[in-house]
Write an enzyme that holds these catalytic residues in place. Structure first.
Site, PDB file in Angstrom:
ATOM      1  N   CYS A 148       0.810  -1.225   0.000  1.00 56.96           N
ATOM      2  CA  CYS A 148       0.000   0.000   0.000  1.00 56.96           C
ATOM      3  C   CYS A 148       0.837   1.266   0.000  1.00 56.96           C
ATOM      4  O   CYS A 148       0.300   2.364  -0.113  1.00 56.96           O
ATOM      5  CB  CYS A 148      -0.921  -0.017   1.206  1.00 56.96           C
ATOM      6  SG  CYS A 148      -1.633  -1.639   1.461  1.00 56.96           S
ATOM      7  N   HIS A 162      -3.247   7.880   5.964  1.00 62.19           N
ATOM      8  CA  HIS A 162      -3.428   6.600   5.272  1.00 62.19           C
ATOM      9  C   HIS A 162      -4.871   6.156   5.541  1.00 62.19           C
ATOM     10  O   HIS A 162      -5.585   5.806   4.623  1.00 62.19           O
ATOM     11  CB  HIS A 162      -2.405   5.583   5.778  1.00 62.19           C
ATOM     12  CG  HIS A 162      -2.404   4.310   5.007  1.00 62.19           C
ATOM     13  ND1 HIS A 162      -2.317   4.273   3.634  1.00 62.19           N
ATOM     14  CD2 HIS A 162      -2.502   3.003   5.402  1.00 62.19           C
ATOM     15  CE1 HIS A 162      -2.352   3.008   3.223  1.00 62.19           C
ATOM     16  NE2 HIS A 162      -2.466   2.226   4.265  1.00 62.19           N
ATOM     17  N   HIS A 172      -9.560   1.957  -0.869  1.00 60.64           N
ATOM     18  CA  HIS A 172      -8.102   1.825  -0.773  1.00 60.64           C
ATOM     19  C   HIS A 172      -7.595   1.297  -2.113  1.00 60.64           C
ATOM     20  O   HIS A 172      -7.888   0.169  -2.500  1.00 60.64           O
ATOM     21  CB  HIS A 172      -7.746   0.870   0.363  1.00 60.64           C
ATOM     22  CG  HIS A 172      -6.271   0.818   0.670  1.00 60.64           C
ATOM     23  ND1 HIS A 172      -5.338   1.539  -0.042  1.00 60.64           N
ATOM     24  CD2 HIS A 172      -5.575   0.121   1.605  1.00 60.64           C
ATOM     25  CE1 HIS A 172      -4.125   1.291   0.438  1.00 60.64           C
ATOM     26  NE2 HIS A 172      -4.250   0.434   1.428  1.00 60.64           N
TER      27      HIS A 172
END
Lengths: 347, 85, 398
Positions: free
Chosen positions: C159, C292, C327
């Protein structure tokens, strides 16, 4: 520009290389289309609780990283950088097969976790408790080269002192089957040697090689790692410029180490490149290691020993030129549009 | 119940790839996580799939696993009370 | 202190196919989370996704590709976004300087591999896609699409991948290794990833709620975004308009667990601290944190704690934009860099949608409505599996 030295290394591959440099033990195989790695016992250094879930790429990576660091007197690395062409492909296959075979039911996380490309670098950091910079490059044949390029950037420009860098790749059964269908791997091989390929496809294998790069020259330093270059295009002028940046010309390269992969597909690129260096000793190593995306790690590992020992074993040679001193080695690899160069000097 | 417990032990060993462990090494009341068998959160997720696949028990919140997977005893009790296959 | 000019950006995500559409969605609180139309997964009935509503055929048509092209969706999205970035920067002299392309992807061409896996094994019909599974080939496809010759590489750190691509590009410009570099990431939704995250039990069955006490996990999304970074010399030579500057970056490993973050978010703390150090600014100089904020119980707790530690319990405005896009994994650091630049250009903080109940354990209160603020420096966080933690500091162009 600060100089960078290779102060520790370790490899696992299709030859018994994890024990050290013993080319007399290497076995040439002109029959098989895929080589199996000669593996150490991992149980002695990885705890049973950890090892039970590890992909083979993770095990090879942790083992060689550990031994490379040990040889360099266990510095705490300022960065851990790993290159891999296709990552832990065996677990990728496992998870993909499970998704398809079970219609997305009853899936478990272990193979998914092991399949992620950054798992080798992550688990090395985890095993060592190393919170430093941690990167994974996944860029075909130059995955290791760009990893080294990043390490040099940090050592030469960013005041870092010690970096662990390596490459690792795996094979897996379905990938091999499919790669054969698209002529990436030879379907058959009957005494076809790497020097004179007659068919499409490489001879496939797997392995890992890790290196400790440091700005300090030590008594046991193998070589100076002068520079790395990678690009999706490469002309003779670009190679010339690259060498010039390091005060070298074509004729200064004592040993040219090329990644000839046994396939007729990439042979013309290698022959064209070799032609720039008529005065160099020519060497190769994929007939020993097999081809995988980070097999240049095996070549770099070999080149380090060759520079340190000032002797090039016959098993690597493509020609019989002699040189009184082995001062400079250039490693060249090409595949799928990517060109990679690694320049080493004796130290 | 004791058959189920033996069954669970061998399934855990195989699913979690506990190579050097035998069913005799796991006592019914031993903690499976932490100090006991040393399992971790990823193992817990594996065990949740085991419950679903082999006993037809679906957990939606991984936190539920904590009490259920405390030991072979608690696992066997929960499965006996909730199994659909 | 680093100061690398951003002179262009391109983006495609579930909230827009252009910079303008993206900004419009952000300021009108229009999210892109939906049921899937294209991703063929059993989870489509129980999960929501940030899916881009263009089929592969539609994307290929927009890109002017032949019907029998060998490109996975990840490559198609990447080609689209990089073309936008080149256009946005007004670049007409490609290959005229030392150039490069740093791409990021988590699973490369997995979207086609999983679709044709059985066919690959048994027939010859779809074999043209096989080699484009490899992440490096995705990068070369995209470089070839815009005609770029030079240094190309691919980063895959889960990520945090695109944030790392931006970081590497900035470092290479700083070191004088390239004059111009395209940096960012691309990831298409795939059954592989969606099921992988599902096995970790971190997908919500609703809409993701970052920093909410009752958050249940993330929505996965797909996107591609790239920035154009140029050296000072090139900016001056061509009188380029600078959109923002990359002034800080930090990378660390949490070294705690293969997928989870440590309770204290040690890796996060180190990444943010290194970024501040690189930018040579104190925490008080940060005007906004683009978190995040994945909305998993674990991430938001450890990110929240580490933010409080870096900012001595007094953080600036913070929001996660993941409720808009889901995401988007390896692309996340790229699209969030674009969002951070948009925030600086327009001096607005985008809201953290779906937030209702503050977390009990950590005193983080995200912004819930669009907020005007004079801002100079934005901190953008990207934390991933494998302990990979990265932070970027993006600063306003003067």
């Amino acid at each position: 520009m600060k100089k960078v030295f290779i102060n520790g290394l370790s490899a696992i591959g299709a030859q018994p290389v994890f024990e050290g440099f013993a080319p007399e033990k290497f076995v040439l195989n002109n029959e098989e289309t895929a080589f199996c790695p000669v593996q150490p016992s991992y149980k002695e250094m990885i705890a049973p609780g950890a090892i039970r879930r590890m992909a083979k790429g993770v095990k090879m990576g942790i083992y060689t990283a550990h031994h490379a660091l040990k040889e360099a007197n266990n510095p705490v690395p300022d960065a851990i950088i790993v290159g891999t062409g296709i990552g832990c492909i065996e677990d990728s296959e496992k998870f993909l097969n499970a998704i398809i075979d079970n219609q997305e039911e009853f899936l478990t996380p272990t193979s998914f976790i092991q399949s992620t490309h950054n798992t080798v670098a992550g688990q090395i950091a985890l095993e060592m408790g190393c919170k430093a910079y941690n990167f994974t490059y996944v860029n075909g044949i130059v995955s290791l080269e760009t990893s080294i390029q990043d390490a040099l950037l940090q050592l030469q420009f960013e005041n870092k002192k010690s970096i662990l860098v390596g490459g690792v790749d795996e094979t897996a059964p379905t990938t091999v089957h499919i790669y054969k269908k698209v002529d990436r791997i030879k379907e058959y091989r009957d005494d076809e040697d790497f020097m004179h390929p007659t068919s499409k496809g490489t001879v496939y294998s797997e392995g890992a090689a890790f290196f400790v790069l440091e700005t300090e020259k030590k008594e046991n330093s193998y070589a100076e790692l002068t520079a790395v270059y990678s690009s999706n295009a490469l002309s003779k002028e670009a190679v010339e410029q690259f060498l010039e940046q390091h005060q070298l010309s074509f004729s200064d390269i004592d040993v040219l180490f090329t990644g000839n992969d046994g396939s007729t597909q990439n042979e013309s690129a290698y022959l064209a490149f070799e032609a720039y260096f008529p005065e160099s000793i020519r060497a190769m190593s994929k007939h020993l290691s097999g081809h995988y995306h980070t097999a240049s790690g095996f070549a770099l590992w070999s080149a380090c020993h060759i520079l340190k020992n000032q002797e090039i074993p016959a098993v690597y040679r493509r020609n019989q030129l002699q040189k009184s001193k082995l001062g400079t080695i250039l490693i060249y690899n090409y595949d799928q549009g990517n060109h990679g160069l690694i320049l080493l000097k004796a130290c | 119940m004791s058959d189920l417990k033996e069954e669970l032990k061998s399934k855990i060993i195989s699913v979690l790839n506990l190579e050097d462990v035998t069913t005799a090494d796991i006592a019914d009341a031993d903690p499976l996580f932490g100090d006991g068998l040393g399992l971790d959160s990823i193992d817990a997720l594996e065990l949740i799939v085991l419950l679903d696949k082999d006993y037809g028990i679906k957990l939606t919140d991984p936190k539920q696993g904590k009490a259920i997977f405390e030991s072979i005893n608690t696992m066997a009790e929960y499965i006996t009370a909730n199994r659909t296959k | 202190m680093a100061k690398v000019a951003v002179t262009g950006m391109g983006i495609i995500s579930s909230i827009g196919k252009t910079i303008e559409e993206t900004f419009h969605s952000l300021v009108t609180e229009t999210h892109g989370i939906s049921k899937t139309d294209f991703l063929d997964t059993k989870l489509k009935d129980s999960r929501l996704f940030g899916e881009i509503k263009l089929s592969n055929d539609q994307l290929a048509e927009v890109l002017g590709l032949p019907a029998d092209h060998p490109y996975p969706r990840t490559a198609l999205l990447g080609c689209y976004a990089l073309r936008e970035a080149v256009k946005n920067a007004g670049i007409t002299d490609l290959n005229s300087c030392r150039e490069g392309f740093i791409n990021a992807t988590s699973v490369g061409g997995m979207d086609t591999t999983e679709q044709y896996w059985t066919s690959y094994k048994e027939s010859t019909e779809h074999l043209r896609f096989v080699m484009n599974h490899e992440s490096g080939n995705i990068t070369n496809i995209i470089a070839d699409f815009i005609g770029l010759k030079g240094f190309t590489t691919t980063i895959s750190t889960a990520c945090s991948s695109a944030a790392n691509a931006i970081m590497l590009g900035a470092r290479m410009i700083e070191a004088g290794q390239v004059d111009r570099i395209f940096v960012g990431g691309t990831d298409a939704l795939s059954k592989f990833t969606v099921n992988g995250f599902n096995t970790l039990m971190i997908l919500t069955d609703g809409y993701n709620q970052p920093f909410d006490q009752n958050r249940k996990g993330l929505n996965l999304g797909e996107a591609a975004a790239y920035l154009v970074l140029e050296s000072d010399a090139l900016v001056k030579k061509h009188y380029r308009k600078v959109l923002a500057y990359i002034t800080g970056f930090g990378n660390a490993n949490d070294a705690y667990h293969q997928t989870a973050s440590s309770e204290t978010g040690e890796g996060n703390f180190l990444a943010m601290s290194k970024a501040l150090e690189e930018a040579q600014i104190s925490p008080e100089a940060i005007d906004y944190i683009n978190a995040h904020g994945t909305a998993t119980p674990n991430n938001d707790l450890s990110e929240g704690r580490s933010v409080l530690r870096v900012f001595s319990n007094n953080p600036p405005e913070i929001s996660s934009t993941k409720p808009f896009t889901g995401h988007t994994l390896a692309a996340a650091g790229g699209i969030e860099a674009v969002f951070s630049i948009l925030a600086l250009q327009n001096q607005v903080i985008f809201p953290n949608l779906n937030f209702v109940t503050p977390m009990e354990d950590v005193a983080i209160r995200p912004e819930t409505t669009l907020k005007k603020k004079d801002m100079k420096h934005v901190l953008s966080n990207s934390f991933g599996f494998g302990g990979n933690c990265s932070s970027l500091i993006i600063s306003k162009a003067e």
